[in-house]
Design an enzyme around this catalytic site. Structure first.
Site, PDB file in Angstrom:
ATOM      1  CE  LYS A 237      11.653 -11.551 -69.969  1.00  0.00           C
ATOM      2  NZ  LYS A 237      11.206 -13.420 -70.059  1.00  0.00           N
ATOM      3  CE  LYS A 238       7.945  -2.329 -73.484  1.00  0.00           C
ATOM      4  NZ  LYS A 238       8.169  -3.113 -72.317  1.00  0.00           N
ATOM      5  CG  LEU A 239      13.075  -8.308 -79.004  1.00  0.00           C
ATOM      6  CD1 LEU A 239      13.562  -9.027 -78.741  1.00  0.00           C
ATOM      7  CD2 LEU A 239      12.937  -8.137 -80.427  1.00  0.00           C
ATOM      8  CG  ASP A 240       4.863 -11.517 -77.112  1.00  0.00           C
ATOM      9  OD1 ASP A 240       4.066 -11.434 -77.556  1.00  0.00           O
ATOM     10  OD2 ASP A 240       5.185 -12.620 -76.047  1.00  0.00           O
ATOM     11  CG  ASP A 283      11.231  -0.441 -71.630  1.00  0.00           C
ATOM     12  OD1 ASP A 283      11.433   0.726 -71.151  1.00  0.00           O
ATOM     13  OD2 ASP A 283      10.297  -0.450 -71.669  1.00  0.00           O
TER      14      ASP A 283
END
Length: 872
Positions: A237-240, A283
């Site tokens: 999700k932190k690939l945002d 993460d």
């Protein structure tokens, strides 16, 4: 899985059984295989899909154990040591016991469930809260269940009641949803169906068949999978882009936990490289490193450090501690026994060296006699034939020998454990239907958890600016919210009379402002409340201004839509949700530069950046605390309507600035020599840029005047006046407010040690109540505030003004409750906590637990006597 899992079968099997395995078809040489064609084909397929031995050592199983349903079932029912599962049960139970009075709300149950006027947001509207006394009794039952879970007493009953009660509380209000609350429910549910009570529990004492008996491998598999998924999906999700470019979290480097990093890095570098990129890398990879024996220790160190830092930075309850309690589930399954054995050895050493010489000789003689094992017992250990170890005393001697030598390896531990009829041992060739069904359920659970975080294309009605109801997406810390302005308007359809409703009267947090499904539920609730106050035949309109990840403040919902009649479906996209203006995202770096320039001029200088849609009007009232206020257009065209006298309207001057965006920065930077009180004043601004200054033609009206502003133009706005800003361009307009916060200014000038700007600003935030709220998003004072009531009684409805006051804006990062944010609240503590701070923390916690006990006692008294609860 670790290496020892791969040798479990060889450990449990007696020598006679292993001898038989040599002649089994699976272990025969290819020349000795039966001539049946199906057997030859099966053997050929196994050789084809075989992977290297080192892969089997890492994973703990062979590929051929996954080829058939029966083999997969036998793998998942492989016997394992229950020690690690039992340790997780105890630690998780203690943390849930601490969680109930805090995040679950037992300490403030009267505020959450005792006010019938409050609006709740259940997942399904038919889920209703019990009366207050019964809600408190429910909390009491959960406390008793957690104690029983820690003790391992009546495991299925106690854990089942806890799981049912927990999910009821969770589904009762979406306003409190977050990822870690969802995780607690999953862990407790998984442990309900596993057997963590087979070790170190009351059940194992009262039921000898349970004591130290094997547990099936799937009990560890589902827990390891869930913890792995927690980290890995959080990394995905932190690939945002907002996270990768460093716009999600800000100013965390000011916290004291980053003091060592500040020795070599700047605050901006810490925010980007350590928090954003470092958090992303951790993460995404820590789950894999926890699986590998070679990297597990390093992963445990960084994981523990990461969670300890989070526990100090954020207000997220027991979440960091639950993560630390579940990380050892990846270690060897007998790690608690090894830890206890090592602790005993250390204690024995201290005990030994504290004795006199004569006592030491006696201890050595007693020790040598105690660890002496007969020849047939040694042979039993070497051959693995547990039948040779007969008698209770022999087993005790063997166990004592192992503990004394600190030799708690898996082979010998499993020899000491009882067999579990539910486990599949190698000589057991039959797989029962119950075991196959369990395998199906485990696989279904894994597939469901892989699918749910990406299922928002199905539940489109729950998507607003972010996807789905917050809680099961694992997008932790990715979204940072800043609430500028909330206005709820009830309009009489016959008379068009407007009544402005205070949103804080009926709800405890503003989570609904960013989730359209909750906005619909709030509209339905307010319809009932307003009808109770005598209103009829009215429409309800929401005007919500929020910023996501440091973007412009903009509207979330169309304010012209009647929420009571607006269509909404969980399976279709909601049309009256306004899209986030992502095309304006590249402005964020420039906005930050502008803000820093104003902060260099004065700590009391503030900027608010607004973006609005064509044809829409923003209504705003400036309080007397806001001085030298200007509005400047950065893109598009707006018309500003001022409710002021004609004389004041005649004195308004407009300053035209070049359309070149860089000119704005140059002009602002040339204002550094001006006094603080005249930063954006008309007179000084005219002296700076006389060439661009000229009077603007404006239209006189009965109530005031209106001025049209284009890109690069700005106008001064008087305090204690109402104004409206209407976007008249074809594209969204972008403009900013600049002003002096007089309350903050007085706080700064009143400081004795105001030479250090950061310290002065931090201390100034504690002075004043109406205009001082430290911005978690931009690090500025927030005088342009959120909607507040204009009437004296805050518990009713008001309609004395036509506008919304921005005096008391709160942000999702600073003032809203932790459940109202998709990032969590935090306060920047730049100094290392002292013993006094630690004592205050424990006093505060003790008050929460004490109040929980008092509420529970009053609820019990109310139920027993039939009297109403008296909450003071």
């Amino acid at each position: 899985m670790e290496k020892e899992d791969a040798i479990t079968e060889d450990v449990i099997i007696p020598a006679s059984s292993r001898e038989k395995r040599k002649h089994s078809p699976r272990n025969m040489d290819s020349r000795e295989l039966p001539t049946d064609s199906r057997c030859r084909k099966h053997h050929k397929n196994m050789k084809k899909f075989r992977w290297p031995s080192w892969v089997s050592e890492i994973l703990g199983f062979r590929l051929d154990q996954l080829l058939t349903w029966d083999d997969l079932t036998r793998l998942l029912y492989r016997p394992c040591d229950p020690a690690s599962l039992a340790a997780t049960r105890i630690m998780f139970g203690i943390l849930m016991l601490l969680d109930l009075p805090q995040e679950r709300g037992m300490g403030i149950a009267d505020q959450l469930w005792g006010d019938p006027k409050l609006c709740h947001f259940p997942l399904f509207n038919w889920i209703k809260p019990f009366p207050l006394r019964w809600m408190l009794l429910l909390y009491g039952v959960m406390v008793v269940c957690t104690l029983l879970m820690i003790l391992g007493w009546k495991w299925r009953l106690s854990c089942g009641v806890f799981v049912t009660s927990y999910w009821y509380l969770f589904l009762l209000d979406k306003g409190t949803w977050n990822n870690h609350s969802y995780l607690y429910g999953l862990i407790s549910t998984m442990m309900l169906f596993s057997d963590p009570h087979r070790c170190w529990s009351v059940d194992s004492i009262t039921t000898p068949a349970l004591k130290n008996s094997h547990v099936p491998l799937w009990s560890y598999t589902v827990l390891r999978f869930q913890v792995f998924l927690l980290y890995f999906f959080a990394g995905l999700k932190k690939l945002d882009p907002d996270w990768l470019y460093g716009f999600s979290m800000q100013h965390l480097s000011e916290h004291w936990v980053f003091l060592p990093f500040r020795l070599i890095l700047s605050n901006d570098s810490i925010d980007y490289y350590i928090i954003h990129l470092g958090g992303f890398a951790l993460d995404l990879t820590i789950g894999f490193f926890l699986f590998l024996d070679q990297t597990r220790k390093v992963a445990l160190f960084f994981g523990m450090a990461f969670h300890l830092m989070n526990s100090q930075i954020f207000t997220i309850g027991m979440f960091p501690w639950v993560c630390m309690a579940t990380m050892p589930i990846f270690c060897q399954m007998s790690w608690p026994r090894t830890l206890i054995s090592s602790a005993k050895k250390v204690f024995s050493s201290f005990y030994y060296y504290s004795k006199s010489l004569l006592d030491k000789i006696r201890l050595k003689i007693r020790f040598s006699l105690h660890v002496k094992v007969s020849v047939h017992q040694r042979n039993a250990r070497e051959t693995g034939n547990t039948d040779l170890i007969s008698g209770k005393e022999d087993r005790k001697a063997l166990k004592s020998s192992m503990e004394t030598k600190n030799d708690c390896n898996k082979k010998e531990v499993l020899l000491l454990l009882q067999r579990n009829p539910d486990c599949c041992y190698e000589e057991s060739s039959t797989v029962y239907g119950k075991q196959k069904l369990t395998t199906l359920v485990v696989l279904a659970y894994i597939i469901l958890q892989l699918f749910l975080p990406f299922s928002h294309f199905i539940t489109k009605g729950y998507n607003t600016w972010t996807e789905g109801p917050y809680g099961y997406s694992w997008d932790m810390m990715v979204h940072s919210w800043d609430t500028l302005h909330i206005k709820i308007t009830a309009v009489n359809k016959e008379t068009q009379h407007k009544t402005y409703v205070d949103p804080n009267v009926w709800v405890k947090n503003n989570r609904w402002a960013s989730h359209v499904d909750m906005a619909v539920q709030l509209g339905q609730c307010l319809e009932d409340k307003l009808t109770h106050f005598g209103m009829a035949n009215f429409s309800l309109h929401f005007d919500v201004w929020r910023s996501l990840n440091r973007r412009f403040q903009q509207r979330v919902y169309d304010p012209n839509i009647d929420v009571l009649e607006a269509p909404w479906s969980p399976w279709q996209k909601t049309q009256w949700v306004l899209p986030i203006l992502s095309e304006l995202s590249p402005w964020r770096s420039r906005l930050r530069e502008i803000q820093k320039l104003y902060e260099e001029i004065s700590l009391a200088a503030n900027t608010i950046f607004i973006a609005d849609f064509p044809g829409m009007t923003l209504e705003n009232y400036l309080s007397k605390e806001l001085r030298n206020t200007t509005i400047e257009v950065l893109q598009g065209q707006v018309t500003v309507f001022l409710e002021i006298s004609h004389q004041t309207c005649e004195s308004i001057h407009l300053e035209l600035i070049s359309k070149d965006p860089e000119m704005n920065l140059n002009i602002i930077s040339s204002m550094k020599n001006i006094k603080q009180e005249n930063i954006v004043g008309t007179v000084k601004a005219t002296e700076i840029n006389k060439t661009n200054h000229k009077r603007v033609a404006h239209k006189k009206l009965n109530e005031g005047c209106e001025v049209t502003l284009r890109q690069g133009q700005k106008i001064s706005l008087p305090s204690e006046s109402l104004h409206q800003v209407k976007t008249t361009s074809d594209k969204p307009s972008v403009f900013m407010y600049t002003f002096i916060n007089e309350t903050l200014k007085r706080g700064i000038t009143g400081m004795k040690n105001n030479s250090d700007s950061s310290t002065a600003k931090e201390n100034a935030h504690s002075i004043g109540e109406s205009n001082l709220s430290a911005s978690g998003d931009e690090g500025i004072s927030k005088s342009c505030q959120r909607h507040r009531p204009w009437f004296s009684n805050p518990k009713l409805i008001y309609s004395k003004r036509k506008s919304t006051n921005w005096e008391n804006k709160e942000t999702a990062q600073d003032k809203e409750t932790a459940s109202d944010k998709q990032t969590v609240s935090h306060e920047f503590i730049t100094d290392v906590p002292t013993w006094k701070d630690l004592m205050n923390f424990f006093v505060w916690k003790s008050k929460i637990f004490t109040r929980s006990g008092r509420l529970l006692a009053k609820a019990l008294k109310s139920v027993l006597t039939g009297e109403s609860m008296n909450i003071v």
